[in-house]
Design an enzyme around this catalytic site. Structure first.
Site, PDB file in Angstrom:
ATOM      1  N   GLU A 126       0.865  -1.189   0.000  1.00  0.00           N
ATOM      2  CA  GLU A 126       0.000   0.000   0.000  1.00  0.00           C
ATOM      3  C   GLU A 126       0.899   1.236   0.000  1.00  0.00           C
ATOM      4  O   GLU A 126       1.162   1.829   1.040  1.00  0.00           O
ATOM      5  CB  GLU A 126      -0.927  -0.002   1.223  1.00  0.00           C
ATOM      6  CG  GLU A 126      -1.992   1.075   1.115  1.00  0.00           C
ATOM      7  CD  GLU A 126      -2.825   1.214   2.372  1.00  0.00           C
ATOM      8  OE1 GLU A 126      -3.841   1.941   2.314  1.00  0.00           O
ATOM      9  OE2 GLU A 126      -2.480   0.628   3.402  1.00  0.00           O
ATOM     10  N   ALA A 137      -3.460   8.388   6.204  1.00  0.00           N
ATOM     11  CA  ALA A 137      -2.559   8.197   7.347  1.00  0.00           C
ATOM     12  C   ALA A 137      -1.211   7.625   6.919  1.00  0.00           C
ATOM     13  O   ALA A 137      -0.472   7.090   7.744  1.00  0.00           O
ATOM     14  CB  ALA A 137      -3.210   7.277   8.370  1.00  0.00           C
ATOM     15  N   HIS A 189      -5.497   5.778  -2.626  1.00  0.00           N
ATOM     16  CA  HIS A 189      -4.733   6.959  -2.224  1.00  0.00           C
ATOM     17  C   HIS A 189      -4.517   7.833  -3.455  1.00  0.00           C
ATOM     18  O   HIS A 189      -3.389   8.194  -3.796  1.00  0.00           O
ATOM     19  CB  HIS A 189      -3.419   6.554  -1.558  1.00  0.00           C
ATOM     20  CG  HIS A 189      -3.605   5.988  -0.190  1.00  0.00           C
ATOM     21  ND1 HIS A 189      -3.712   6.786   0.933  1.00  0.00           N
ATOM     22  CD2 HIS A 189      -3.752   4.715   0.241  1.00  0.00           C
ATOM     23  CE1 HIS A 189      -3.898   6.018   1.999  1.00  0.00           C
ATOM     24  NE2 HIS A 189      -3.937   4.749   1.602  1.00  0.00           N
ATOM     25  N   ASN A 213     -12.359   5.987   1.022  1.00  0.00           N
ATOM     26  CA  ASN A 213     -11.348   6.589   1.889  1.00  0.00           C
ATOM     27  C   ASN A 213     -10.076   6.874   1.098  1.00  0.00           C
ATOM     28  O   ASN A 213      -9.588   6.024   0.357  1.00  0.00           O
ATOM     29  CB  ASN A 213     -11.040   5.663   3.072  1.00  0.00           C
ATOM     30  CG  ASN A 213     -12.275   5.387   3.916  1.00  0.00           C
ATOM     31  OD1 ASN A 213     -12.745   4.264   4.003  1.00  0.00           O
ATOM     32  ND2 ASN A 213     -12.826   6.419   4.524  1.00  0.00           N
ATOM     33  N   ASP A 241     -16.099  -1.156   9.639  1.00  0.00           N
ATOM     34  CA  ASP A 241     -16.031  -0.928  11.089  1.00  0.00           C
ATOM     35  C   ASP A 241     -17.090   0.051  11.558  1.00  0.00           C
ATOM     36  O   ASP A 241     -17.207   0.331  12.750  1.00  0.00           O
ATOM     37  CB  ASP A 241     -14.633  -0.463  11.500  1.00  0.00           C
ATOM     38  CG  ASP A 241     -14.228   0.869  10.870  1.00  0.00           C
ATOM     39  OD1 ASP A 241     -14.949   1.364   9.975  1.00  0.00           O
ATOM     40  OD2 ASP A 241     -13.156   1.395  11.254  1.00  0.00           O
ATOM     41  N   ASP A 265      -8.171  -3.445   7.385  1.00  0.00           N
ATOM     42  CA  ASP A 265      -7.189  -2.353   7.458  1.00  0.00           C
ATOM     43  C   ASP A 265      -6.691  -2.222   8.894  1.00  0.00           C
ATOM     44  O   ASP A 265      -6.452  -1.126   9.408  1.00  0.00           O
ATOM     45  CB  ASP A 265      -7.798  -1.045   6.970  1.00  0.00           C
ATOM     46  CG  ASP A 265      -6.752   0.026   6.651  1.00  0.00           C
ATOM     47  OD1 ASP A 265      -5.542  -0.285   6.610  1.00  0.00           O
ATOM     48  OD2 ASP A 265      -7.143   1.202   6.460  1.00  0.00           O
ATOM     49  N   LEU A 298      -8.450   9.325  10.831  1.00  0.00           N
ATOM     50  CA  LEU A 298      -8.540   7.871  10.957  1.00  0.00           C
ATOM     51  C   LEU A 298      -7.272   7.238  10.394  1.00  0.00           C
ATOM     52  O   LEU A 298      -6.803   7.607   9.314  1.00  0.00           O
ATOM     53  CB  LEU A 298      -9.763   7.339  10.198  1.00  0.00           C
ATOM     54  CG  LEU A 298     -11.112   7.461  10.911  1.00  0.00           C
ATOM     55  CD1 LEU A 298     -12.247   7.127   9.950  1.00  0.00           C
ATOM     56  CD2 LEU A 298     -11.179   6.564  12.135  1.00  0.00           C
ATOM     57  N   ALA A 299      -6.716   6.296  11.133  1.00  0.00           N
ATOM     58  CA  ALA A 299      -5.446   5.676  10.753  1.00  0.00           C
ATOM     59  C   ALA A 299      -5.585   4.162  10.850  1.00  0.00           C
ATOM     60  O   ALA A 299      -5.224   3.546  11.851  1.00  0.00           O
ATOM     61  CB  ALA A 299      -4.322   6.170  11.666  1.00  0.00           C
ATOM     62  N   GLY A 300      -6.158   3.547   9.796  1.00  0.00           N
ATOM     63  CA  GLY A 300      -6.444   2.132   9.884  1.00  0.00           C
ATOM     64  C   GLY A 300      -7.544   1.900  10.901  1.00  0.00           C
ATOM     65  O   GLY A 300      -8.324   2.799  11.245  1.00  0.00           O
TER      66      GLY A 300
END
Length: 381
Positions: A126, A137, A189, A213, A241, A265, A298-300
């Protein structure tokens, strides 16, 4: 000698009530009578599903894939306790030397399944071939694709999936070449437009990394990457989630993208209490079920696949559909027909739930895995 698992069993044709026989790590036979899906959660004492396949895993149990050493084995064990039987170890954007070190450490776990852990199918790279304008992130080490560099990395550990921003430099024109070299290209991304997304799919890109995202969103006059996915994609990752995506966004994607599949993730915070953890070079903070950077990005996630299944059912998916979104479709996407399904000849990768969707058993290649106490106590809403 064959061993049997009895209950309501999800086969490729639907649920049957009966028993699954397995021996030497493979499914030998499934015997039973068809049963409607809507009866399963009302009646079943044991719901037997394919083991989960997670194509996007950064960490778990306090360990991060980028740490190297034995981290990948610990991550594989963490997710196995929550029903994941196969996964892709996922890297972060970082200087080349750091990615190289992480893949060297991963290599033996891709050859031999860690004891008590999920099968590590290979790597999801990734980054670093992503847009500097859509890092999310990811650290600011995005670079232009270098195929020789990529192939050198893949010789260390097999890179199965590559996240790419097609609008960056000449990335669009390199997708067919990447396919010929054996890489599955995902769009992610990305600050690209709808047209960039459609062109990338036409060139051979196969899916989208955590749809919605870290990509250009849907607007009725500028559909963006999200619009390209909803209009044209066969596959895309979703993080269910219920923080990364509203239930309505999940349902819209599932209606539009036939084989959309779910990923966690997950970060090193998965399976851990609230607190401070590592994601590549970043410090991240787990609180109230989410994982964020200090600036609240948000980071994972802290998601595990058993909870992903419960979340899908909670927002209204039928159990058979939800189960395929966390197993079969991801396996198909990777071209792996011996996992992610319960049928004779397939790997004996099996998860067993009760009618409240509490995880009761996990088998990987027929090996019984100790399950997480938290998962065993967690019921669907």
């Amino acid at each position: 000698m064959s061993q049997a698992i009895e209950g309501h069993i999800l086969t490729p044709q639907g649920f049957v009530h009966g028993r699954l026989l397995h021996t030497q790590g493979r499914i030998e036979a499934i015997e039973g009578t068809p049963i409607p899906t809507e009866r399963v959660l009302r009646e079943a004492d044991a719901i037997v599903l394919p083991g989960f396949v997670d194509c996007h895993v950064h960490g778990g149990d306090g360990h991060d894939i980028m740490q190297g050493g034995d981290a990948a084995a610990q991550v594989a064990r963490c997710h196995a306790r929550h029903g994941t039987t196969a996964l892709l170890a996922t890297t972060m954007t970082a200087p080349f030397a750091e990615i190289e070190a992480a893949l060297r450490a991963l290599s033996p776990h891709c050859v031999r399944r860690p004891s008590g852990g999920a099968r590590v199918l290979g790597v999801h790279l990734e980054g670093p071939y992503i847009s500097p304008g859509k890092l999310g992130a990811q650290p600011a080490f995005a670079i232009t694709l270098d195929l020789e560099q990529l192939q050198a990395l893949s010789r260390l550990a097999p890179i199965r999936v590559l996240t790419l921003a097609p609008e960056v430099n000449d990335h669009q024109s390199r997708i067919a070449e990447l396919n010929r070299a054996g890489f599955i290209v995902q769009i992610g991304h990305s600050a690209g437009s709808y047209d960039d997304g459609v062109a990338a799919l036409e060139q051979g890109a196969r899916g989208f990394t955590h749809l919605f995202n870290a990509m250009t969103g849907l607007h009725h006059r500028e559909p963006g990457m999200v619009g390209a996915a909803l209009a044209h994609a066969q596959h895309a990752e979703l993080i269910p989630d219920l923080l990364h995506l509203h239930p309505g966004a999940i349902r819209a994607a599932l209606r539009a993208i036939p084989c959309a599949y779910c990923v966690t993730d997950s970060t090193s915070a998965a399976g851990m209490p609230d607190g401070e953890y590592q994601l590549g070079r970043y410090r991240v903070f787990k609180c109230l079920g989410g994982v964020r950077l200090a600036d609240n990005t948000l980071a994972g996630s802290a998601l595990t696949m058993d909870q992903a299944l419960r979340n899908l059912v909670a927002i209204g998916l039928a159990l058979d559909d939800a189960a395929r979104r966390v197993s079969t479709y991801a396996a198909d996407y990777l071209g792996m027909t011996q996992i992610g399904r319960l049928q004779p000849g397939a790997a004996a990768d099996v998860v067993v739930f009760d009618r409240d969707l509490r995880l009761r058993r996990v088998l990987i290649e027929g090996e019984e895995i100790e399950i997480s106490a938290a998962s065993a106590d967690t019921a669907r809403p």
